[in-house]
Design a protein around this motif. Structure first.
Motif, PDB file in Angstrom:
ATOM      1  N   ASN A 125       0.812  -1.196   0.000  1.00 35.12           N
ATOM      2  CA  ASN A 125       0.000   0.000   0.000  1.00 35.12           C
ATOM      3  C   ASN A 125       0.858   1.263   0.000  1.00 35.12           C
ATOM      4  O   ASN A 125       0.569   2.223  -0.710  1.00 35.12           O
ATOM      5  CB  ASN A 125      -0.898  -0.044   1.238  1.00 35.12           C
ATOM      6  N   LEU A 126       1.949   1.235   0.769  1.00 38.55           N
ATOM      7  CA  LEU A 126       2.850   2.393   0.802  1.00 38.55           C
ATOM      8  C   LEU A 126       3.468   2.636  -0.566  1.00 38.55           C
ATOM      9  O   LEU A 126       3.559   3.775  -1.030  1.00 38.55           O
ATOM     10  CB  LEU A 126       3.965   2.153   1.817  1.00 38.55           C
TER      11      LEU A 126
ATOM     12  N   ASN B 213       2.231   1.941  -3.391  1.00 39.12           N
ATOM     13  CA  ASN B 213       1.232   2.494  -4.298  1.00 39.12           C
ATOM     14  C   ASN B 213       0.871   3.928  -3.944  1.00 39.12           C
ATOM     15  O   ASN B 213       0.615   4.745  -4.832  1.00 39.12           O
ATOM     16  CB  ASN B 213      -0.022   1.625  -4.305  1.00 39.12           C
ATOM     17  N   LEU B 214       0.859   4.248  -2.643  1.00 41.39           N
ATOM     18  CA  LEU B 214       0.545   5.625  -2.249  1.00 41.39           C
ATOM     19  C   LEU B 214       1.581   6.596  -2.791  1.00 41.39           C
ATOM     20  O   LEU B 214       1.264   7.721  -3.158  1.00 41.39           O
ATOM     21  CB  LEU B 214       0.513   5.741  -0.723  1.00 41.39           C
TER      22      LEU B 214
ATOM     23  N   PRO C 183      -0.958  10.622  -7.695  1.00 36.09           N
ATOM     24  CA  PRO C 183      -0.685  12.033  -8.014  1.00 36.09           C
ATOM     25  C   PRO C 183      -1.062  12.935  -6.845  1.00 36.09           C
ATOM     26  O   PRO C 183      -2.069  12.711  -6.176  1.00 36.09           O
ATOM     27  CB  PRO C 183      -1.584  12.302  -9.221  1.00 36.09           C
TER      28      PRO C 183
ATOM     29  N   VAL D  22      -4.596  14.274  -6.162  1.00 39.02           N
ATOM     30  CA  VAL D  22      -5.626  13.426  -5.560  1.00 39.02           C
ATOM     31  C   VAL D  22      -5.671  13.644  -4.050  1.00 39.02           C
ATOM     32  O   VAL D  22      -6.748  13.673  -3.447  1.00 39.02           O
ATOM     33  CB  VAL D  22      -5.377  11.939  -5.912  1.00 39.02           C
TER      34      VAL D  22
ATOM     35  N   ILE E 139      -7.799  16.563  -3.362  1.00 39.72           N
ATOM     36  CA  ILE E 139      -9.246  16.277  -3.296  1.00 39.72           C
ATOM     37  C   ILE E 139      -9.598  15.750  -1.917  1.00 39.72           C
ATOM     38  O   ILE E 139     -10.587  16.172  -1.303  1.00 39.72           O
ATOM     39  CB  ILE E 139      -9.649  15.238  -4.364  1.00 39.72           C
ATOM     40  N   LEU E 140      -8.751  14.837  -1.410  1.00 45.51           N
ATOM     41  CA  LEU E 140      -8.987  14.272  -0.081  1.00 45.51           C
ATOM     42  C   LEU E 140      -8.962  15.370   0.973  1.00 45.51           C
ATOM     43  O   LEU E 140      -9.849  15.452   1.831  1.00 45.51           O
ATOM     44  CB  LEU E 140      -7.919  13.218   0.207  1.00 45.51           C
TER      45      LEU E 140
ATOM     46  N   SER F 142      -1.284   4.637   6.671  1.00 49.13           N
ATOM     47  CA  SER F 142      -1.204   4.654   5.209  1.00 49.13           C
ATOM     48  C   SER F 142      -2.367   3.874   4.598  1.00 49.13           C
ATOM     49  O   SER F 142      -2.909   4.259   3.571  1.00 49.13           O
ATOM     50  CB  SER F 142       0.129   4.087   4.754  1.00 49.13           C
ATOM     51  N   VAL F 143      -2.735   2.765   5.257  1.00 50.27           N
ATOM     52  CA  VAL F 143      -3.875   2.004   4.751  1.00 50.27           C
ATOM     53  C   VAL F 143      -5.147   2.840   4.891  1.00 50.27           C
ATOM     54  O   VAL F 143      -5.996   2.877   3.998  1.00 50.27           O
ATOM     55  CB  VAL F 143      -4.014   0.670   5.508  1.00 50.27           C
TER      56      VAL F 143
ATOM     57  N   THR G 213      -5.308   6.040   4.789  1.00 49.01           N
ATOM     58  CA  THR G 213      -5.280   7.084   3.752  1.00 49.01           C
ATOM     59  C   THR G 213      -5.847   6.543   2.446  1.00 49.01           C
ATOM     60  O   THR G 213      -6.674   7.193   1.808  1.00 49.01           O
ATOM     61  CB  THR G 213      -3.844   7.574   3.527  1.00 49.01           C
ATOM     62  N   THR G 214      -5.374   5.362   2.060  1.00 48.38           N
ATOM     63  CA  THR G 214      -5.892   4.772   0.829  1.00 48.38           C
ATOM     64  C   THR G 214      -7.392   4.581   0.924  1.00 48.38           C
ATOM     65  O   THR G 214      -8.136   4.919  -0.007  1.00 48.38           O
ATOM     66  CB  THR G 214      -5.221   3.412   0.564  1.00 48.38           C
TER      67      THR G 214
ATOM     68  N   ILE H  35      -9.122   7.880   0.530  1.00 47.22           N
ATOM     69  CA  ILE H  35      -9.142   8.370  -0.850  1.00 47.22           C
ATOM     70  C   ILE H  35     -10.258   7.689  -1.629  1.00 47.22           C
ATOM     71  O   ILE H  35     -11.084   8.341  -2.282  1.00 47.22           O
ATOM     72  CB  ILE H  35      -7.774   8.108  -1.542  1.00 47.22           C
TER      73      ILE H  35
ATOM     74  N   SER I 262       3.055   6.959 -15.735  1.00 50.95           N
ATOM     75  CA  SER I 262       1.990   7.259 -14.771  1.00 50.95           C
ATOM     76  C   SER I 262       2.282   8.577 -14.053  1.00 50.95           C
ATOM     77  O   SER I 262       1.371   9.352 -13.757  1.00 50.95           O
ATOM     78  CB  SER I 262       1.825   6.100 -13.808  1.00 50.95           C
TER      79      SER I 262
ATOM     80  N   GLY J   7      -0.118  12.076 -14.008  1.00 53.73           N
ATOM     81  CA  GLY J   7      -0.555  12.787 -12.812  1.00 53.73           C
ATOM     82  C   GLY J   7       0.077  14.150 -12.641  1.00 53.73           C
ATOM     83  O   GLY J   7      -0.251  14.872 -11.711  1.00 53.73           O
TER      84      GLY J   7
ATOM     85  N   GLY K 166     -11.277  12.570 -10.768  1.00 59.59           N
ATOM     86  CA  GLY K 166     -10.332  12.064  -9.768  1.00 59.59           C
ATOM     87  C   GLY K 166     -10.296  10.547  -9.748  1.00 59.59           C
ATOM     88  O   GLY K 166      -9.236   9.940  -9.680  1.00 59.59           O
TER      89      GLY K 166
ATOM     90  N   LEU L 173      -8.438   9.382 -12.837  1.00 61.10           N
ATOM     91  CA  LEU L 173      -6.990   9.597 -12.683  1.00 61.10           C
ATOM     92  C   LEU L 173      -6.392   8.588 -11.719  1.00 61.10           C
ATOM     93  O   LEU L 173      -5.354   7.969 -11.992  1.00 61.10           O
ATOM     94  CB  LEU L 173      -6.756  11.023 -12.173  1.00 61.10           C
ATOM     95  N   PHE L 174      -7.054   8.405 -10.577  1.00 55.20           N
ATOM     96  CA  PHE L 174      -6.571   7.477  -9.561  1.00 55.20           C
ATOM     97  C   PHE L 174      -6.514   6.057 -10.118  1.00 55.20           C
ATOM     98  O   PHE L 174      -5.522   5.344  -9.951  1.00 55.20           O
ATOM     99  CB  PHE L 174      -7.498   7.547  -8.339  1.00 55.20           C
TER     100      PHE L 174
ATOM    101  N   THR M  52      -3.616   5.761 -12.891  1.00 53.44           N
ATOM    102  CA  THR M  52      -2.252   5.752 -12.350  1.00 53.44           C
ATOM    103  C   THR M  52      -2.023   4.519 -11.484  1.00 53.44           C
ATOM    104  O   THR M  52      -0.966   3.897 -11.552  1.00 53.44           O
ATOM    105  CB  THR M  52      -1.962   7.026 -11.534  1.00 53.44           C
ATOM    106  N   LEU M  53      -3.044   4.143 -10.702  1.00 53.66           N
ATOM    107  CA  LEU M  53      -2.873   2.970  -9.830  1.00 53.66           C
ATOM    108  C   LEU M  53      -2.653   1.711 -10.662  1.00 53.66           C
ATOM    109  O   LEU M  53      -1.779   0.898 -10.354  1.00 53.66           O
ATOM    110  CB  LEU M  53      -4.096   2.808  -8.923  1.00 53.66           C
TER     111      LEU M  53
ATOM    112  N   ASN N 200       0.826   1.738 -12.056  1.00 50.99           N
ATOM    113  CA  ASN N 200       1.812   1.497 -11.000  1.00 50.99           C
ATOM    114  C   ASN N 200       1.818   0.042 -10.559  1.00 50.99           C
ATOM    115  O   ASN N 200       2.873  -0.525 -10.282  1.00 50.99           O
ATOM    116  CB  ASN N 200       1.521   2.386  -9.791  1.00 50.99           C
ATOM    117  N   LEU N 201       0.619  -0.562 -10.472  1.00 53.91           N
ATOM    118  CA  LEU N 201       0.552  -1.961 -10.049  1.00 53.91           C
ATOM    119  C   LEU N 201       1.237  -2.859 -11.068  1.00 53.91           C
ATOM    120  O   LEU N 201       1.988  -3.766 -10.704  1.00 53.91           O
ATOM    121  CB  LEU N 201      -0.909  -2.390  -9.848  1.00 53.91           C
TER     122      LEU N 201
END
Lengths: 369, 318
Positions: free
Chosen positions: A147-148, A150-151, A155, A158, A161-162, B33-34, B36-37, B40, B236, B240, B292, B295-296, B299-300, B303-304
């Motif tokens: 997860n880190l 990917n965070l 961009p 984003v 927005i949050l 961090s989790v 935060t995801t 979002i 990516s 962004g 958003g 875009l998310f 890019t995700l 990245n994956l």
């Protein structure tokens, strides 16, 4: 078969060629690996030519980066002529390009970075310590790590927005809840008369929290790397002497990793100074002549404690936002204003980065492993 | 120090308990961090797909089909509003492709040069140069594109060819975004190129290869998947990228692939919409969340894929 060597002037003996094969040896382009094959074989000659052309192409693309950097800085310094002067740093923004200055943005960026560092350093270093020193390889830890990663690729806009949706809305709710006076009751340690402490919804703290989310993955990664570079012998020795795991971390590992952590943290925090997109998403001011809390000089930090309380809850602008605003002005005279703003921004970034370099330099002299 | 008077088992128990607490706090830091995801995703979906309460979510007013296939983007309230993402998507991809055309050869060339050719000393000098280039803020590149690259380089050059260039254009924006992501490609590719085993190079040299053969026919193919992962990550990042594109790229949402005109990307639309003065729950504002999500998600996904390729690459050589 002529006696001419394919590499022309640089005919070498066998020994020289072997030297030329050495990987990463810089002389190798001039002393190709196959130079001992004598004779004017056109095939070999063209291969060597190709190799040399390729080397020059690679060298060109690397040094093009340097050239771009030089041209970029030269163009900015050249454009800044006409506005860059001491009063550019002491003036706040103005509709007149001759008077516009960056003071409000400078203070806005200062407060933002101060709070961003205050939020992100404990959380970032704490996460890194957990992931590197404490966590066992469980499913949950693996999820956190993926997860880190990917965070870090999300961009920054984003996060804006949050921040707009969560932090700004919360700030608005808190503002209506406290409505100024109650908060002073809580913070009544300052013996100053405070009639009202307005809380703006687009305040410094909201901006700093958003920037914290932006840089947190970088801060964590930098701290993890610093912790990883501490040799495990230190941990083992400490544990063998009877220290608990936390005593080992707190008294041995963290002090040993501190130079690396602080360098990484300074560098990643300085990235936040250049961020404009998430702040614009939050609704930060693009045009203002007010510094947060009305504090306009470092001396006023000491003489105006009331404003010191006000600053984190005040509206703000930041250096990159002002530069963006000046860049898009149709009046061409604002070009030199924007360029002057960039010069100030780059000087600030440079001085922060040189602090990081000094830390790294002194630390690498002291620590040897 | 007071603990010294306690029996050993008590010391152990006290310190253990307080260590458990510290560990829990540190775990919370990492778990943030989790969170935060999660926040979002929740915020984006909560405003775009289904909004609880009185507000109307974006997709409750605009159909998903119209959003994905519409070729007009006119985010105004009322019946005149058109919400097709194609113009923003085409602008975004155009800028990212131009950026890749600049950064892929430059970044890969620099990576090969630094790992295969440069002496250690030269490398020590070049690495910070690339780091500085990567550390320059996006607004600065935007200014550089708008006030220098467009009027002083592109306009005269394209003028010779008889082409007309707008003040705001996707070409200059793409070029500076390419400059911005070049250090990323260079440093990631250099890492993977360096991890190619030395034995492969030595074998190739022993067979009489030139440096070109070793670099292009042995090292790069061996590191190819890692290099590809670096390209994807840079792509990516380019998608962004915001401020440089906002400043230099213009604000016209037109479905075009002509880089000489202005174009609006997804990110520059978001900045444009949030600086406007429309009400917080108007559809033009809510469209920020829909863009958003797009875009998310884009890019995700990239990245994956990039991370997956990189992990597989590491498995091969480590």
């Amino acid at each position: 078969m002529s006696e001419q060597n394919p590499s022309g002037k640089t005919a070498r003996t066998n020994a020289g060629s072997i030297n030329g094969v050495s990987i990463n040896g810089e002389s190798a382009t001039r002393r190709p690996a196959v130079s001992f094959i004598s004779g004017g074989d056109r095939h070999i000659r063209s291969r060597l030519m190709l190799s040399r052309v390729f080397a020059w192409l690679c060298r060109f693309s690397t040094y093009a980066a340097l050239a771009v950097l030089v041209v970029l800085l030269a163009a900015i310094f050249y454009s800044s002529i006409g506005r860059l002067s001491p009063d550019f740093v002491t003036n706040t923004n103005s509709t007149s390009p001759l008077k516009a200055g960056i003071l409000a943005g400078l203070w806005g960026s200062f407060w933002l970075i101060l709070f961003t560092a205050m939020f992100s350093v404990p959380v970032g270093v704490g996460s890194a310590v957990y992931l590197e020193e404490i966590a066992k390889d469980s499913m949950l830890v693996r999820i956190i790590k993926v997860n880190l990663a990917n965070l870090a690729g999300v961009p920054s806009i984003v996060y804006g927005i949050l921040g707009y949706t969560v932090f700004r809305t919360s700030a608005a709710a808190i503002a209506t809840l406290f409505d100024g006076k109650h908060l002073i009751g809580v913070l009544g340690l300052f013996k100053v008369r405070l009639s009202k402490l307005p809380i703006y919804e687009d305040n410094i703290l909201v901006g700093a929290l958003t920037l914290t989310l932006v840089i947190l993955p970088t801060v964590i990664a930098a701290s993890q790397e610093a912790l990883r570079s501490v040799p495990s012998s230190i941990r083992v020795a400490s544990l063998a002497l009877g220290a608990t795991r936390w005593q080992t971390i707190w008294r041995q590992v963290i002090p040993a990793a501190l130079p690396g952590i602080s360098t990484g943290v300074i560098l990643s925090t300085s990235r936040a100074i250049g961020e404009a997109a998430p702040l614009i998403m939050l609704g930060a001011l693009t045009y203002t002549s007010m510094c947060p809390g009305g504090i306009e000089s470092p001396l006023e930090l000491l003489t105006k404690p009331a404003q010191l309380l006000q600053a984190p809850l005040d509206q703000f602008t930041a250096m990159p936002i002002e530069i963006y605003d000046w860049s898009k002005q149709p009046d061409a005279r604002f070009t030199s204003v924007a360029a002057s703003g960039i010069v100030v921004l780059l000087v600030v970034l440079l001085s922060i980065n040189s602090v990081a370099m000094v830390v790294r330099h002194f630390a690498s002299r002291r620590l040897k492993w | 120090m007071t603990m010294g008077k306690l029996p050993a088992w008590a010391v152990q128990r006290v310190s253990r308990r307080h260590e458990k607490l510290i560990q829990a706090v540190l775990f919370l830091c990492a778990a943030l961090s989790v969170l935060t995801t999660g926040a979002i995703i929740l915020v984006l979906l909560g405003n775009a797909v289904y909004a609880p309460g009185a507000r109307n979510a974006f997709f409750e007013q605009v159909s998903l089909w119209e959003f994905l296939t519409g070729t007009h983007w006119k985010p105004v309230d009322g019946p005149a509003g058109r919400f097709g993402i194609i113009p923003l998507l085409s602008g975004t991809i155009m800028v990212a492709v131009i950026a890749s055309l600049v950064s892929v050869p430059a970044g890969l060339g620099a990576a090969i040069y630094m790992s295969e050719y440069a002496a250690p000393r030269e490398r020590e000098f070049l690495k910070p140069v690339l780091e500085i280039l990567a550390g320059i803020p996006s607004v600065v590149y935007g200014f550089f594109a708008l006030k220098f690259i467009t009027p002083w380089i592109l306009k005269p050059a394209l003028g010779l060819l008889g082409l007309e260039l707008g003040t705001f254009n996707a070409l200059s924006a793409g070029i500076v975004v390419g400059i911005m992501v070049t250090p990323l490609i260079a440093s990631l590719s250099e890492d993977v190129i360096r991890s190619v085993p030395r034995s492969l190079r030595e074998a190739a040299y022993a067979l009489g290869s030139t440096r070109f053969d070793v670099s292009v026919r042995v090292v790069v193919p061996a590191a190819l998947s890692g290099i590809l992962a670096a390209f994807l990550l840079a792509f990516s990042r380019a998608i962004g990228e915001t401020m440089a594109v906002v400043i230099a790229g213009g604000q016209q949402p037109i479905a075009t692939l002509n880089p000489l005109r202005g174009a609006q990307t997804m990110t520059s639309f978001m900045v444009h919409a949030s600086t406007g003065d429309s009400a917080a729950d108007s559809i033009s504002r809510m469209s920020i969340y829909a863009i958003g999500i797009a875009l998310f998600a884009i890019t995700l996904t990239i990245n994956l894929i990039s991370g997956w390729i990189l992990r597989r690459y590491r498995e091969v050589y480590q």
